[in-house]
Design a protein around this motif. Structure first.
Motif, PDB file in Angstrom:
ATOM      1  N   VAL A 536       0.850  -1.192   0.000  1.00 21.94           N
ATOM      2  CA  VAL A 536       0.000   0.000   0.000  1.00 21.94           C
ATOM      3  C   VAL A 536       0.887   1.244   0.000  1.00 21.94           C
ATOM      4  O   VAL A 536       2.017   1.216   0.495  1.00 21.94           O
ATOM      5  CB  VAL A 536      -0.970   0.047   1.210  1.00 21.94           C
ATOM      6  CG1 VAL A 536      -1.971  -1.088   1.135  1.00 21.94           C
ATOM      7  CG2 VAL A 536      -0.223   0.012   2.518  1.00 21.94           C
ATOM      8  N   ALA A 537       0.341   2.315  -0.569  1.00 25.89           N
ATOM      9  CA  ALA A 537       1.115   3.547  -0.695  1.00 25.89           C
ATOM     10  C   ALA A 537       1.588   4.015   0.672  1.00 25.89           C
ATOM     11  O   ALA A 537       0.847   3.974   1.650  1.00 25.89           O
ATOM     12  CB  ALA A 537       0.258   4.617  -1.352  1.00 25.89           C
ATOM     13  N   ASP A 538       2.857   4.432   0.741  1.00 28.78           N
ATOM     14  CA  ASP A 538       3.436   4.907   1.992  1.00 28.78           C
ATOM     15  C   ASP A 538       4.238   6.173   1.691  1.00 28.78           C
ATOM     16  O   ASP A 538       5.030   6.190   0.745  1.00 28.78           O
ATOM     17  CB  ASP A 538       4.357   3.821   2.567  1.00 28.78           C
ATOM     18  CG  ASP A 538       4.981   4.238   3.886  1.00 28.78           C
ATOM     19  OD1 ASP A 538       4.382   3.929   4.926  1.00 28.78           O
ATOM     20  OD2 ASP A 538       6.061   4.869   3.883  1.00 28.78           O
ATOM     21  N   ASN A 539       4.002   7.194   2.498  1.00 27.30           N
ATOM     22  CA  ASN A 539       4.635   8.492   2.241  1.00 27.30           C
ATOM     23  C   ASN A 539       6.143   8.448   2.220  1.00 27.30           C
ATOM     24  O   ASN A 539       6.797   9.144   1.458  1.00 27.30           O
ATOM     25  CB  ASN A 539       4.223   9.504   3.320  1.00 27.30           C
ATOM     26  CG  ASN A 539       2.861  10.055   3.009  1.00 27.30           C
ATOM     27  OD1 ASN A 539       2.400   9.934   1.871  1.00 27.30           O
ATOM     28  ND2 ASN A 539       2.205  10.634   4.006  1.00 27.30           N
ATOM     29  N   LEU A 540       6.720   7.608   3.077  1.00 24.61           N
ATOM     30  CA  LEU A 540       8.168   7.580   3.201  1.00 24.61           C
ATOM     31  C   LEU A 540       8.799   6.522   2.305  1.00 24.61           C
ATOM     32  O   LEU A 540       9.715   6.773   1.543  1.00 24.61           O
ATOM     33  CB  LEU A 540       8.533   7.327   4.667  1.00 24.61           C
ATOM     34  CG  LEU A 540      10.017   7.427   4.976  1.00 24.61           C
ATOM     35  CD1 LEU A 540      10.507   8.843   4.749  1.00 24.61           C
ATOM     36  CD2 LEU A 540      10.290   6.998   6.414  1.00 24.61           C
ATOM     37  N   LYS A 541       8.263   5.306   2.402  1.00 25.57           N
ATOM     38  CA  LYS A 541       8.919   4.175   1.739  1.00 25.57           C
ATOM     39  C   LYS A 541       8.361   3.864   0.357  1.00 25.57           C
ATOM     40  O   LYS A 541       8.716   2.850  -0.238  1.00 25.57           O
ATOM     41  CB  LYS A 541       8.776   2.926   2.619  1.00 25.57           C
ATOM     42  CG  LYS A 541       9.460   3.060   3.964  1.00 25.57           C
ATOM     43  CD  LYS A 541       9.177   1.833   4.796  1.00 25.57           C
ATOM     44  CE  LYS A 541       9.966   1.871   6.088  1.00 25.57           C
ATOM     45  NZ  LYS A 541       9.608   0.751   6.961  1.00 25.57           N
ATOM     46  N   GLY A 542       7.490   4.696  -0.156  1.00 19.49           N
ATOM     47  CA  GLY A 542       6.889   4.418  -1.459  1.00 19.49           C
ATOM     48  C   GLY A 542       5.750   3.449  -1.306  1.00 19.49           C
ATOM     49  O   GLY A 542       4.581   3.751  -1.555  1.00 19.49           O
ATOM     50  N   GLN A 543       6.093   2.225  -0.852  1.00 15.75           N
ATOM     51  CA  GLN A 543       5.070   1.238  -0.514  1.00 15.75           C
ATOM     52  C   GLN A 543       5.419   0.602   0.820  1.00 15.75           C
ATOM     53  O   GLN A 543       6.583   0.564   1.216  1.00 15.75           O
ATOM     54  CB  GLN A 543       5.022   0.132  -1.573  1.00 15.75           C
ATOM     55  CG  GLN A 543       4.203   0.480  -2.803  1.00 15.75           C
ATOM     56  CD  GLN A 543       3.993  -0.736  -3.693  1.00 15.75           C
ATOM     57  OE1 GLN A 543       4.938  -1.392  -4.087  1.00 15.75           O
ATOM     58  NE2 GLN A 543       2.734  -1.032  -4.001  1.00 15.75           N
TER      59      GLN A 543
END
Ligand code: AMP
Length: 634
Positions: A536-543
């Motif tokens: 799932v989309a994650d602000n820091l790690k991309g996913q």
């Protein structure tokens, strides 16, 4: 060089496709051969490409020995650890001596041409010596990322069947020491294959229990071979230089096998054409030797080019967010190569840290491994005021498929795009349903590469030619074409945009993880009946990996404290089997998972609801109420 004969990139690219052999014959002149190739590319058995057939070569000679005449006293390897506060620069002469010592030690432990050597090490100079020593002997190295735990290591040991494993007492991350030896010993308990010997580097960070007869101490062997000079073993161009495991859609990682001649030529050519780099300059790639970017751009390419390369152990923000940039100042780094996640980490800190140092030596910053989002690109571009160049590639290809080849012709960056197809790559966009090529602009298709893949790309899957053909070359109906498993579109000017994976592979902080691998390790928990992992989309790690698990005891779902405890257990299990890189950000316990009527797990629907998107057409779903229940857990 051809760069000057063909000033425009369009012509340069076109020639690499239309006059493939002529183009690559010229690039092959960039390196030294013991015997020149008789045939540039043998593609008589597609999709297996043999590059520079008849040529004999040694990768270590090209990376080290070749430079002794002109630059013996120039820095070759600069090993910096902000974990142990150590820093040491090795000249080409010193690197040569250390590699010879390591080669002698490996030889004494029985390593010969064609043998595998597994390298499970932190980012220390000895890891570089070990890789170079292997290719010096014609042995095939297989580096396993130091962040992987016993289970992941054991499966790679069984697949590679190494004669020797080289490791160290410990790695360190953010000041926390991670002992490697217990992980290695546990992996060797789990694996069927047993190496003849284990060579241990003692950094003095952790206990290192040694098994008599099997385990050897590097310091002792090094002392014994201090003056050793081991001749380079010249190997056929097609001889494998290394295997590197990568995640796919099954739980079993694939050993990406790379040749020697094609890889050396591809990397040598990439330095002037892609990076506009020259001997005597300094390359700083912040990746890890456990990943392909580390193999190609920490170790081999900069050394082949006669540059100094920086090997860095530590975080980008420790002691503070200025650390990398202080290294740029101190060593006059000209080329920096990192990943978007690292930049997002820096972005949480003041931009002022980045400009506190004199970074005028730096030509540009290249980023790869995951999509480079526009805000991150814009932020770093404004902060360091240098060109930011995205490049797109895969473990399988070993060097960029797409980027801007500014060494050939300066081209404008377009944020959100890794640029154009690189010379040698006959990139196509394909309609996944019909297999037809999409030639118009702004059409979405699967990114594919027409064979032969250029030099440097994978030869096959280690000991599994069928898997190579069936996985990569047969996924598009009606044609034998290499699939990247990424969606893409191309604009009117030939710039590509990557739209995400077509399969169940996710990308966490630039690290590629197979959701199946994570699911398999979670399923090992006695309480878990069924599990689905999605990115799932994650602000820091991309996913980030998110796990949905069905528990055997359904009553547990309602018990919050029990769920919390079980979540912690599951995370610990993933840590111990695969390593913390693969740990899901959350484990949600549900009564059932959404499935199609034919029983197929609907991961895309799970991913959509987890990201707050519309799950789309639910007509194939067996019981839409299940998805509603899942939604409630989020
Ligand atoms: P790996 O083999 O681990 O390097 O992962 C390769 C995958 O990472 C590709 O197939 C893409 O899905 C993704 N990837 C790598 N570089 C980029 C990039 N510059 N932009 C977008 N996705 C990327």
């Amino acid at each position: 060089m051809s760069t000057h004969l063909n000033p425009g990139f369009a012509d340069f690219y076109q020639r690499s496709i239309d006059d493939r052999d002529g183009f690559w014959a010229e690039q092959a002149e960039l390196i030294e051969w013991q015997q020149k190739p008789q045939q540039i590319c043998d593609y008589s058995q597609p999709p297996f490409a043999k590059w520079f057939v008849g040529g004999t070569i040694n990768l270590c000679h090209n990376a080290v020995d070749r430079h002794l005449a002109a630059r013996a006293d120039q820095n070759a390897l600069i090993a910096i650890s902000t974990e142990t506060n150590t820093e040491k620069a090795y000249s080409y002469r010193e690197l040569h001596a250390e590699v010879n010592r390591m080669a002698a030690a490996l030889q004494a432990l029985g390593v010969q041409k064609g043998d595998r050597v597994q390298i499970y090490m932190p980012m220390i100079a000895e890891a570089c010596f070990a890789m170079l020593a292997c290719v010096r002997l014609g042995a095939i190295h297989s580096v396993v990322f130091g962040g992987f735990a016993s289970g992941a290591l054991a499966s790679r040991i069984d697949d590679a069947q190494p004669k020797v494993i080289v490791s160290a007492d410990a790695g360190s991350r953010g000041g926390r020491v991670v002992p490697y030896k217990p992980l290695l010993d546990e992996a060797l308990k789990q694996s069927t294959h047993q190496p003849a010997a284990v060579l241990m580097v003692n950094r003095g960070l952790a206990e290192m229990p040694m098994q008599a007869g099997r385990d050897h101490d590097w310091a002792a062997l090094r002392a014994r071979h201090l003056q050793a000079r081991i001749d380079c073993v010249w190997v056929e161009s097609t001889h494998p230089s290394y295997t590197l495991y990568t995640s796919g859609t099954t739980g079993k990682p694939k050993g990406v096998q790379r040749d020697t001649g094609g890889y050396t030529v591809a990397l040598a050519a990439s330095m002037p054409h892609i990076f506009d780099a020259q001997a005597g300059q300094t390359f700083f790639c912040t990746s890890d030797i456990g990943w392909v970017v580390g193999h190609s751009y920490i170790i081999y390419a900069p050394l082949i080019a006669g540059m100094a390369t920086v090997m860095y152990e530590g975080l980008p923000i420790r002691p503070d967010a200025g650390i990398w940039w202080s290294i740029v100042e101190k060593y006059k780094v000209t080329h920096m190569f990192s990943a978007p996640t690292a930049i997002r980490v820096l972005k949480k800190h003041e931009a002022e840290y980045l400009t506190r140092y004199d970074i005028s030596s730096l030509k540009a910053l290249w980023l790869a491994g995951e999509p480079l989002d526009e805000p991150t690109a814009a932020w770093i571009s404004a902060a360091i005021k240098k060109p930011i160049i995205d490049n797109y590639w895969q473990t399988e290809t070993g060097w960029p498929i797409m980027t801007l080849c500014n060494g050939v012709e300066q081209q404008a960056t377009r944020f959100g795009s890794p640029g154009k197809a690189v010379y040698g790559y006959n990139v196509k966009l394909i309609d996944d349903a019909t297999g037809e090529e999409l030639t118009g602009a702004q059409q979405k298709g699967v990114l594919a590469i027409e064979g032969p893949l250029p030099p440097g790309c994978m030869q096959t899957v280690w000991r599994d030619d069928n898997r190579f053909v069936n996985t990569y070359w047969k996924s598009i109906p009606g044609r034998l074409i290499y699939s990247t498993f990424d969606w893409g579109i191309r604009d009117e000017d030939g710039y590509y945009f990557i739209l995400g994976r077509t399969d169940d592979v996710i990308n966490v902080a630039g690290h590629r993880l197979g959701t199946r691998e994570i699911e398999e390790s979670i399923s090992a928990h006695a309480q878990i009946a069924e599990v689905a992992v999605v990115g799932v989309a994650d602000n820091l790690k991309g996913q980030a990996a998110l796990a949905f698990a069905v528990v055997r005891d359904a009553s547990l779902v309602a018990d919050e404290a029990a769920c919390k405890a079980l979540e912690a257990e599951v995370m610990k299990l993933v840590d111990s089997r695969l390593g913390a890189v693969a740990r899901p950000s959350r484990v949600l316990f549900v009564a059932a998972l959404p499935k199609t009527r034919s029983g197929k797990l609907l991961r895309r629907a799970l991913q959509a609801v987890a990201e707050g998107r519309d799950p789309g057409d639910l007509s194939t779903m067996e019981d839409p109420a299940v998805l509603a229940q899942v939604q409630q857990r989020l």
